[in-house]
Design an enzyme around this catalytic site. Structure first.
Site, PDB file in Angstrom:
ATOM      1  N   GLY A  11     -11.059  -7.048   4.302  1.00  0.00           N
ATOM      2  CA  GLY A  11     -10.116  -6.161   3.621  1.00  0.00           C
ATOM      3  C   GLY A  11     -10.396  -4.699   3.939  1.00  0.00           C
ATOM      4  O   GLY A  11     -11.515  -4.206   3.730  1.00  0.00           O
ATOM      5  N   GLY A  13      -8.688  -2.217   2.509  1.00  0.00           N
ATOM      6  CA  GLY A  13      -8.079  -1.426   1.434  1.00  0.00           C
ATOM      7  C   GLY A  13      -9.094  -0.365   1.011  1.00  0.00           C
ATOM      8  O   GLY A  13      -9.923   0.066   1.823  1.00  0.00           O
ATOM      9  N   PHE A  14      -9.059   0.011  -0.240  1.00  0.00           N
ATOM     10  CA  PHE A  14      -9.928   1.113  -0.674  1.00  0.00           C
ATOM     11  C   PHE A  14     -11.411   0.713  -0.690  1.00  0.00           C
ATOM     12  O   PHE A  14     -12.262   1.454  -0.205  1.00  0.00           O
ATOM     13  CB  PHE A  14      -9.478   1.617  -2.045  1.00  0.00           C
ATOM     14  CG  PHE A  14      -8.169   2.339  -1.960  1.00  0.00           C
ATOM     15  CD1 PHE A  14      -8.114   3.663  -1.595  1.00  0.00           C
ATOM     16  CD2 PHE A  14      -6.978   1.668  -2.190  1.00  0.00           C
ATOM     17  CE1 PHE A  14      -6.905   4.333  -1.472  1.00  0.00           C
ATOM     18  CE2 PHE A  14      -5.759   2.318  -2.075  1.00  0.00           C
ATOM     19  CZ  PHE A  14      -5.718   3.655  -1.722  1.00  0.00           C
ATOM     20  N   GLY A  15     -11.720  -0.467  -1.225  1.00  0.00           N
ATOM     21  CA  GLY A  15     -13.126  -0.890  -1.307  1.00  0.00           C
ATOM     22  C   GLY A  15     -13.710  -1.118   0.077  1.00  0.00           C
ATOM     23  O   GLY A  15     -14.778  -0.586   0.416  1.00  0.00           O
ATOM     24  N   VAL A  79      -8.493 -13.996   6.837  1.00  0.00           N
ATOM     25  CA  VAL A  79      -9.635 -14.870   6.534  1.00  0.00           C
ATOM     26  C   VAL A  79      -9.119 -16.086   5.779  1.00  0.00           C
ATOM     27  O   VAL A  79      -8.428 -15.950   4.761  1.00  0.00           O
ATOM     28  CB  VAL A  79     -10.693 -14.102   5.714  1.00  0.00           C
ATOM     29  CG1 VAL A  79     -11.783 -15.041   5.212  1.00  0.00           C
ATOM     30  CG2 VAL A  79     -11.295 -12.995   6.561  1.00  0.00           C
ATOM     31  N   GLU A 174       6.258   4.609 -12.974  1.00  0.00           N
ATOM     32  CA  GLU A 174       6.585   5.495 -11.847  1.00  0.00           C
ATOM     33  C   GLU A 174       7.803   4.976 -11.080  1.00  0.00           C
ATOM     34  O   GLU A 174       8.673   5.741 -10.682  1.00  0.00           O
ATOM     35  CB  GLU A 174       5.364   5.626 -10.917  1.00  0.00           C
ATOM     36  CG  GLU A 174       4.231   6.384 -11.614  1.00  0.00           C
ATOM     37  CD  GLU A 174       3.000   6.600 -10.746  1.00  0.00           C
ATOM     38  OE1 GLU A 174       2.818   5.840  -9.779  1.00  0.00           O
ATOM     39  OE2 GLU A 174       2.231   7.517 -11.049  1.00  0.00           O
ATOM     40  N   ASP A 304     -10.682  -4.857  -6.712  1.00  0.00           N
ATOM     41  CA  ASP A 304      -9.855  -5.726  -7.556  1.00  0.00           C
ATOM     42  C   ASP A 304     -10.378  -7.159  -7.628  1.00  0.00           C
ATOM     43  O   ASP A 304     -10.082  -7.889  -8.575  1.00  0.00           O
ATOM     44  CB  ASP A 304      -8.415  -5.759  -7.011  1.00  0.00           C
ATOM     45  CG  ASP A 304      -7.650  -4.482  -7.311  1.00  0.00           C
ATOM     46  OD1 ASP A 304      -8.248  -3.539  -7.863  1.00  0.00           O
ATOM     47  OD2 ASP A 304      -6.449  -4.422  -6.982  1.00  0.00           O
TER      48      ASP A 304
HETATM   49  C1  LIG Z   1       2.186  -0.178  -6.243  1.00  0.00           C
HETATM   50  C2  LIG Z   1       0.761   0.091  -6.666  1.00  0.00           C
HETATM   51  C3  LIG Z   1       0.421   1.333  -7.171  1.00  0.00           C
HETATM   52  C4  LIG Z   1      -0.888   1.598  -7.568  1.00  0.00           C
HETATM   53  N1  LIG Z   1      -1.191   2.847  -8.051  1.00  0.00           N
HETATM   54  C5  LIG Z   1      -2.474   3.129  -8.376  1.00  0.00           C
HETATM   55  C6  LIG Z   1      -2.823   4.451  -8.816  1.00  0.00           C
HETATM   56  O1  LIG Z   1      -1.972   5.348  -8.899  1.00  0.00           O
HETATM   57  N2  LIG Z   1      -4.138   4.696  -9.115  1.00  0.00           N
HETATM   58  C7  LIG Z   1      -5.091   3.712  -9.024  1.00  0.00           C
HETATM   59  O2  LIG Z   1      -6.259   3.971  -9.311  1.00  0.00           O
HETATM   60  N3  LIG Z   1      -4.776   2.455  -8.628  1.00  0.00           N
HETATM   61  C8  LIG Z   1      -3.500   2.149  -8.298  1.00  0.00           C
HETATM   62  N4  LIG Z   1      -3.186   0.876  -7.866  1.00  0.00           N
HETATM   63  C9  LIG Z   1      -4.246  -0.144  -7.808  1.00  0.00           C
HETATM   64  C10 LIG Z   1      -5.051   0.006  -6.519  1.00  0.00           C
HETATM   65  O3  LIG Z   1      -4.174  -0.068  -5.404  1.00  0.00           O
HETATM   66  C11 LIG Z   1      -6.103  -1.083  -6.418  1.00  0.00           C
HETATM   67  O4  LIG Z   1      -6.930  -1.075  -7.544  1.00  0.00           O
HETATM   68  C12 LIG Z   1      -6.949  -0.871  -5.167  1.00  0.00           C
HETATM   69  O5  LIG Z   1      -6.132  -0.875  -4.004  1.00  0.00           O
HETATM   70  C13 LIG Z   1      -8.015  -1.958  -5.045  1.00  0.00           C
HETATM   71  O6  LIG Z   1      -8.725  -1.784  -3.851  1.00  0.00           O
HETATM   72  P1  LIG Z   1      -9.285  -3.066  -3.081  1.00  0.00           P
HETATM   73  O7  LIG Z   1     -10.068  -2.553  -1.931  1.00  0.00           O
HETATM   74  O8  LIG Z   1      -9.935  -3.984  -4.040  1.00  0.00           O
HETATM   75  O9  LIG Z   1      -7.975  -3.843  -2.574  1.00  0.00           O
HETATM   76  P2  LIG Z   1      -6.738  -3.322  -1.654  1.00  0.00           P
HETATM   77  O10 LIG Z   1      -6.731  -1.832  -1.564  1.00  0.00           O
HETATM   78  O11 LIG Z   1      -5.575  -4.016  -2.198  1.00  0.00           O
HETATM   79  O12 LIG Z   1      -7.120  -3.892  -0.233  1.00  0.00           O
HETATM   80  C14 LIG Z   1      -7.177  -5.252   0.050  1.00  0.00           C
HETATM   81  C15 LIG Z   1      -7.044  -5.425   1.560  1.00  0.00           C
HETATM   82  O13 LIG Z   1      -7.403  -6.754   1.879  1.00  0.00           O
HETATM   83  C16 LIG Z   1      -6.513  -7.260   2.856  1.00  0.00           C
HETATM   84  N5  LIG Z   1      -6.534  -8.716   2.729  1.00  0.00           N
HETATM   85  C17 LIG Z   1      -6.213  -9.449   1.648  1.00  0.00           C
HETATM   86  N6  LIG Z   1      -6.412 -10.755   1.882  1.00  0.00           N
HETATM   87  C18 LIG Z   1      -6.874 -10.854   3.157  1.00  0.00           C
HETATM   88  C19 LIG Z   1      -7.273 -11.954   3.969  1.00  0.00           C
HETATM   89  N7  LIG Z   1      -7.242 -13.214   3.546  1.00  0.00           N
HETATM   90  N8  LIG Z   1      -7.681 -11.684   5.240  1.00  0.00           N
HETATM   91  C20 LIG Z   1      -7.710 -10.414   5.710  1.00  0.00           C
HETATM   92  N9  LIG Z   1      -7.361  -9.339   4.963  1.00  0.00           N
HETATM   93  C21 LIG Z   1      -6.949  -9.557   3.704  1.00  0.00           C
HETATM   94  C22 LIG Z   1      -5.185  -6.606   2.510  1.00  0.00           C
HETATM   95  O14 LIG Z   1      -4.325  -6.571   3.620  1.00  0.00           O
HETATM   96  C23 LIG Z   1      -5.625  -5.215   2.048  1.00  0.00           C
HETATM   97  O15 LIG Z   1      -5.637  -4.300   3.115  1.00  0.00           O
HETATM   98  C24 LIG Z   1      -1.885   0.588  -7.459  1.00  0.00           C
HETATM   99  C25 LIG Z   1      -1.542  -0.656  -6.954  1.00  0.00           C
HETATM  100  C26 LIG Z   1      -0.231  -0.907  -6.557  1.00  0.00           C
HETATM  101  C27 LIG Z   1       0.113  -2.255  -5.982  1.00  0.00           C
END
Ligand SMILES: Cc1cc2nc3c(=O)[nH]c(=O)nc-3n(C[C@H](O)[C@H](O)[C@H](O)COP(=O)(O)OP(=O)(O)OC[C@H]3O[C@@H](n4cnc5c(N)ncnc54)[C@H](O)[C@@H]3O)c2cc1C
Length: 436
Positions: A11, A13-15, A79, A174, A304
């Protein structure tokens, strides 16, 4: 010479991204896997759906982030399995299946929409979790207006121009505010005078208040701002039934609509189920305070997907700052573990919460001390989102777009980018196939 430890991160994403950035240049071999080749800035997805921003302005190519980091490689793929006993994972790359072995694994696959209130909402409703969802919703909204413009039946026309958003969290609030402005400031100018189109935006929330994570004062301020904008807020209510052109509320009322955005209820990514652990609430992976998965010495989960409680006993929320800080800590603890040093526990630095409600309105809770609402909160929201957005080009484009929208009330990105059947719509009650 010893080989550097192989760290796989699932992933970007942010983490995952913040973990990889911390490991860049360190004595580890990092492979970052994502099913997309870009990182998505989720807080601005609703602006893509409501024609404020172009998709490319809220996404950033992963390879370009790490182009100067020779120890970080990117693998585009999904994955599909983890074998924690052997220390390996399976990645489907589209052109084949790869099995990779790791010394350390960081799971940062985020969350997915859930609790759709049944299959009807799953089939008919729109999600707003990914860039693809945002573009799908944008296409759909614009198409509804094109159809309404040529519709003489008033009931059908009303269903085309009424939009329901379910879930009064920041995303729902929003999105509802931005939709109302899209309809009333932009589309009304182009369709309104000749066709007498009016739009209605309804926000449905099960709780007696919106923005549950905020203080009662800010919840009230947000509700007042939404209502003053023109959004109808229905509290203590939910969807009982949904067809392609009408929704029924739990209290029996009917709302003619062809657009329902589901912004309520998320659970951890299905990647969580690939581990042999007892999952916690919302299918999250229980972790130790070091972010290491309970019972697994070399697997970490962040963001998350992770379940960890704060000193008050509450699970950390699914927020970006939590994911970023946990990603960095997991990276640091992997380095510590590989060098035989003790690992550190997670201590959350909470800088507050913000949600915007259309132009010039917002609520903000800064450093858990300062509560702001209205114009000042909106300026703070703009500034924060601009500086945290990835890439100078994106920041500049977004600033230009926001300034343009602010002064002209225009939305530049009003393109329907698909042909043929609208994937989300099924046959309406009067036999309309939904194909445009
Ligand atoms: C519309 C929306 C608005 C939001 N607004 C806010 C806000 O204003 N402030 C705030 O604090 N939070 C906000 N959030 C919440 C925030 O986006 C999440 O808490 C944050 O992105 C979590 O980070 P993460 O790294 O856990 O997951 P994510 O950032 O979701 O990253 C997960 C990554 O894993 C990848 N992935 C998933 N499954 C697989 C797999 N099987 N194989 C390969 N890759 C995979 C995905 O493509 C993605 O890139 C918002 C969420 C949404 C949906």
């Amino acid at each position: 010479m010893d080989m550097p430890p192989r760290v796989f991160i699932v992933g970007a994403g942010f983490g995952g991204l913040f973990a990889a950035r911390h490991l860049a240049g360190k004595a580890v071999d990092v492979v970052l896997i994502d099913r997309n080749n870009f990182h998505t800035f989720t807080p601005l997805l609703y602006q893509v759906a409501t024609c404020v921003l172009d998709p490319s302005e809220v996404a950033f190519p992963i390879r370009s982030i790490f182009r100067r980091s020779s120890n970080v490689r990117f693998l585009l793929g999904e994955v599909t399995a983890i074998n924690s006993e052997e220390g390996s994972l399976v990645v489907s790359t589209g052109s084949g299946i790869r099995e990779e072995t790791y010394d350390y694994l960081i799971l940062a696959a985020g969350s997915t929409t859930t609790n759709f209130n049944g299959d009807d909402v799953r089939k008919q409703g729109f999600e707003l979790k990914t860039l693809h969802d945002a573009v799908l919703l944008r296409n759909h909204i614009l198409r509804q207006f094109e159809r309404a413009a040529w519709e003489s039946d008033l009931d059908r026309r009303e269903a085309f121009t009424t939009m329901a958003v379910v879930g009064g969290g920041p995303t729902g609030v929003e999105t509802a505010g931005a939709l109302f402005e899209l309809y009333n400031h932009v589309l009304a100018k182009e369709y309104g005078s000749s066709n007498w189109l009016t739009a209605r935006v309804v926000l449905i929330e099960q709780q007696p208040h919106i923005l549950g994570a905020y203080s009662p004062k800010l919840r009230t301020a947000a509700l007042a701002q939404l209502e003053s904008l023109g959004v109808e807020v229905l509290l203590n209510n939910s969807i009982a039934a949904l067809t392609a052109d009408q929704l029924q509320l739990a209290d029996g009322r009917l709302i003619p609509t062809r657009t329902v955005v589901w912004a309520a209820g998320v659970s951890a990514s299905p990647v969580a189920e690939m581990l042999p652990v007892q999952l916690a609430g919302r299918n999250t992976v229980p972790v130790e305070p070091t972010m290491r998965v309970v019972g697994h010495r070399r697997i970490y989960a962040v963001g998350d997907m992770a379940y960890l409680v704060d000193p008050a006993g509450e699970p950390y929320p699914m927020f970006i700052p939590v994911a970023k800080q946990q990603g960095v800590l997991a990276a640091k603890n992997i380095l510590s573990h590989s060098e035989g040093r003790p690992q550190r526990p997670f201590i959350y630095r909470d800088r507050g919460l913000m949600a915007t409600i259309g132009r010039r309105r917002a609520v903000a809770w800064i450093y858990n001390r300062l509560s702001l609402s209205g114009y000042i909160a909106w300026l703070a929201w703009l500034g924060l989102h601009l500086v945290t957005l990835m890439g100078f080009r994106n920041q500049l484009n977004v600033l230009v777009n926001w300034t343009w929208n602010y002064f002209t009330y225009d939305r530049s990105v009003r393109l329907i980018l698909e042909h043929g059947p609208d994937a989300k719509r099924s046959t309406t009650s009067d036999g309309d196939s939904g194909v445009v």
